[in-house]
Scaffold this active site. Structure first.
Site, PDB file in Angstrom:
ATOM      1  N   TYR A  14       0.862  -1.191   0.000  1.00 40.11           N
ATOM      2  CA  TYR A  14       0.000   0.000   0.000  1.00 40.11           C
ATOM      3  C   TYR A  14       0.893   1.234   0.000  1.00 40.11           C
ATOM      4  O   TYR A  14       1.968   1.228   0.610  1.00 40.11           O
ATOM      5  CB  TYR A  14      -0.918   0.008   1.230  1.00 40.11           C
ATOM      6  CG  TYR A  14      -2.054  -0.996   1.158  1.00 40.11           C
ATOM      7  CD1 TYR A  14      -1.817  -2.357   1.269  1.00 40.11           C
ATOM      8  CD2 TYR A  14      -3.369  -0.573   0.968  1.00 40.11           C
ATOM      9  CE1 TYR A  14      -2.853  -3.272   1.200  1.00 40.11           C
ATOM     10  CE2 TYR A  14      -4.418  -1.489   0.900  1.00 40.11           C
ATOM     11  CZ  TYR A  14      -4.152  -2.841   1.021  1.00 40.11           C
ATOM     12  OH  TYR A  14      -5.185  -3.746   0.951  1.00 40.11           O
ATOM     13  N   GLU A  15       0.441   2.286  -0.644  1.00 42.08           N
ATOM     14  CA  GLU A  15       1.331   3.434  -0.830  1.00 42.08           C
ATOM     15  C   GLU A  15       1.655   4.173   0.461  1.00 42.08           C
ATOM     16  O   GLU A  15       2.595   4.953   0.502  1.00 42.08           O
ATOM     17  CB  GLU A  15       0.768   4.395  -1.869  1.00 42.08           C
ATOM     18  CG  GLU A  15      -0.551   4.992  -1.522  1.00 42.08           C
ATOM     19  CD  GLU A  15      -1.191   5.598  -2.763  1.00 42.08           C
ATOM     20  OE1 GLU A  15      -1.098   6.804  -2.902  1.00 42.08           O
ATOM     21  OE2 GLU A  15      -1.762   4.866  -3.580  1.00 42.08           O
ATOM     22  N   SER A  16       0.922   3.916   1.530  1.00 41.67           N
ATOM     23  CA  SER A  16       1.256   4.542   2.814  1.00 41.67           C
ATOM     24  C   SER A  16       2.514   3.909   3.429  1.00 41.67           C
ATOM     25  O   SER A  16       3.014   4.415   4.426  1.00 41.67           O
ATOM     26  CB  SER A  16       0.077   4.413   3.776  1.00 41.67           C
ATOM     27  OG  SER A  16      -0.260   3.056   3.956  1.00 41.67           O
ATOM     28  N   GLY A  17       2.991   2.797   2.876  1.00 39.34           N
ATOM     29  CA  GLY A  17       4.266   2.244   3.350  1.00 39.34           C
ATOM     30  C   GLY A  17       4.299   0.768   3.720  1.00 39.34           C
ATOM     31  O   GLY A  17       5.369   0.171   3.732  1.00 39.34           O
ATOM     32  N   HIS A  59       1.575  11.652  -5.223  1.00 36.84           N
ATOM     33  CA  HIS A  59       2.245  11.303  -3.963  1.00 36.84           C
ATOM     34  C   HIS A  59       3.752  11.149  -4.165  1.00 36.84           C
ATOM     35  O   HIS A  59       4.546  11.648  -3.378  1.00 36.84           O
ATOM     36  CB  HIS A  59       1.688   9.985  -3.414  1.00 36.84           C
ATOM     37  CG  HIS A  59       0.359  10.146  -2.763  1.00 36.84           C
ATOM     38  ND1 HIS A  59      -0.539   9.121  -2.639  1.00 36.84           N
ATOM     39  CD2 HIS A  59      -0.234  11.216  -2.188  1.00 36.84           C
ATOM     40  CE1 HIS A  59      -1.610   9.564  -2.023  1.00 36.84           C
ATOM     41  NE2 HIS A  59      -1.466  10.827  -1.743  1.00 36.84           N
TER      42      HIS A  59
END
Lengths: 260, 283
Positions: free
Chosen positions: A50-53, B104
């Protein structure tokens, strides 16, 4: 056992496409639902990013947002946002990018920025997020979108994330590899045609007619030489999805009781 | 070494009208208490920077604090759109909002460049996308070694970066963990960094390689337990999803928004009172 709605059908069809052991960069919403369904059924060793990490995350309930705690708690590792995009996505470690969008056009370009003119939009959408680089850098991209005339359009109002641009070899000429390999809707499955890269119907869901899918599309939709009927969801798929949704519902209810 | 002022003193000292500020957090550790204090102190003409503007920036925009927003994704995570942001863009209420849009990846690169003392960051990005047509701070360059076409984005160095963290020690060394987003880069890119923390402890007890901001990189540390509500703090409290879902209805009209802000934020003496006011309202 009947599937409760077409969204569930779409989720199941999308999940089938994800192979075990592949590395999948997941967008929130239906992509996240489908990716986790794949992990809980035929692809237990799929690596979800997921792009949050979080990398290699294994949530037992669906995250509401892309940065939920459950993603971090169940991950192999959690890295920073600059790192997830540079080392992992740009570094070429992502097999499948899995995206939704507000609009898609016949060459699979995606719009999640504005409906109407950029400077005076009819509807201002949330914006790009991680999508442009996911669509550009994953080895292939899967797109999931409800099948409506205003969503599947001749030309998107704004290209947020590049698909096949003007079709043919336009993407390759621009210097991009990969590209959308499949568009899963709630009526059927579209794939880019070999030469033109125009999206054509490859599968129809049981009970969906050619007229119906054409009518729900904003361009003159064509069909692949061979169009198959999508296998209906199996009992295993339906049970796994229902259990996942039920666990999610209970977890969210419990959370709200604790907090208020 | 970091100072330990009250939150209102810290905002008064560090955040000025016209500043570029970044209140970072990727769903996790969002510095709500600090943002509310900025709103209450009536700052104007701010340029606000964030990868994922959510409720907090929606509130700041609706209250007229913001001139410009630099961002990648402006939505209510898991819920839908930001109505105050949309109203500002679509109808200019309460006044026109200038935007500068990135992705992002690109905004991460811009803040990393800011922290690294570089004028720009580079990435493989934006080829075929319409975003560069509307953002003069995205350009394409040719790699002098490979000849590849790369996107360059202008570095971002906020006047002030504000983050929320789990812990600080008594010297002001700050420790955060879980989903840490772009907070470290953001903190180090800024002229000044303000951190609100859940607790202040004698020892951080952090392993090597933990995400620590040494006290000499932090201007002020404010002890604000619960200061990331309604977002969450890993190992401390969960996200209040109900608050995010309710925001959709609250923010839909100008009237309900203004009334809610007045009742719960503007009248509250501090963040603790804001939370009390919300729970009184919901029971």
């Amino acid at each position: 056992m009947p599937v409760s709605n077409t969204v569930d059908f779409m989720t199941i069809v999308a999940a089938r496409r994800l192979r075990n052991h592949c590395t999948c960069f997941v967008g929130i919403g239906i992509p996240s639902k489908a990716a986790n369904l794949a992990r809980l059924t035929h692809a237990p060793d799929i690596v979800l990013i997921y792009e949050s990490g979080p990398i290699g995350t294994k949530p037992d309930v669906l995250p509401l947002s892309i940065g939920d705690g459950v993603l971090a708690e169940t991950a192999d590792t959690v890295v920073s946002t600059p790192e997830i995009f540079s080392y992992w996505l740009q570094g070429g470690r992502v097999d499948v990018g899995f995206l939704g969008a507000a609009q898609i056009d016949k060459f699979a370009n995606l719009n999640s920025t504005v409906i109407g003119d950029y400077n005076s939009p009819k509807v201002r959408l949330p914006g790009a997020g991680g999508a442009p680089e996911i669509a550009a850098l994953a080895k292939e991209t899967l797109i999931i979108i409800p099948h409506e005339k205003r969503k599947l359009v001749e030309r998107v109002d704004f290209i947020t994330s590049a698909g096949y641009l003007d079709g043919g070899d336009a993407r390759e000429k621009a210097g991009l590899k990969g590209g959308p390999s499949m568009v899963i809707t709630d009526l059927g499955v579209l794939v880019p045609e070999e030469e033109t890269k125009e999206l054509v119907v490859q599968q129809l869901y049981p009970g969906v007619s050619r007229d119906e899918i054409k009518e729900a599309t904003g361009w003159d939709l064509r069909f692949a030489e061979e169009v198959s009927e999508t296998e209906p969801p199996t009992e295993t798929e339906i049970n796994a999805l229902n259990q996942l949704l039920e666990r999610t519902r209970i977890a969210r209810e419990k959370q709200q009781n604790v907090l208020r | 070494m970091a100072h330990f002022p009250s939150l209102s003193e810290a905002i008064r000292e560090l955040v000025h009208d016209g500043d570029t500020i970044a209140l970072e957090g990727f769903t996790h550790l969002i510095p709500y208490a600090a943002g509310h204090e900025i709103i209450k102190q009536g700052r104007r003409d701010l340029t606000i920077v964030r990868l994922t503007p959510d409720l907090l920036y929606d509130q700041m925009i609706g209250m007229g604090c913001v001139r410009k927003m630099i961002f990648a994704w402006g939505g209510n995570p898991g819920v839908g759109m930001l109505h105050r942001f949309r109203d500002a863009i679509e109808n200019g209420w309460p006044h026109a909002l200038e935007i500068e849009e990135l992705s992002h990846a690109a905004l991460s690169v811009a803040l990393t460049a800011g922290a690294s003392g570089l004028p720009m960051g580079i990435l493989r990005g934006f080829i075929g996308s319409d975003l560069p047509k509307y953002n003069k701070n995205i350009k394409f360059i040719t790699c002098p070694f490979s000849g590849d076409k790369l996107a360059a984005v202008r570095a971002i160095n906020p006047d002030v970066s504000i983050i929320h963290a789990q812990k600080a020690d008594r010297k002001g060394n700050v420790l955060l963990w879980g989903i840490i987003g772009v907070q470290k880069e953001c903190a180090l890119a800024a002229k000044n960094c303000l951190v609100t923390v859940e607790e202040i402890v004698d020892e951080l007890d952090a392993p090597p390689n933990a995400c620590i901001l040494p006290s000499w990189t932090v201007h002020s540390v404010c002890h604000v337990p619960g200061g990331a509500f309604p977002s969450y703090v890993h190992d401390y409290y969960e996200r209040n999803n109900a608050a995010y879902i309710e925001w959709d209805a609250i923010s839909k009209s100008r009237e309900t928004f203004s009334q809610w802000m007045e009742t719960h934020i503007m009248k509250a003496k501090n963040f603790e009172q804001f939370k009390e006011s919300l729970s009184a309202h919901s029971t």
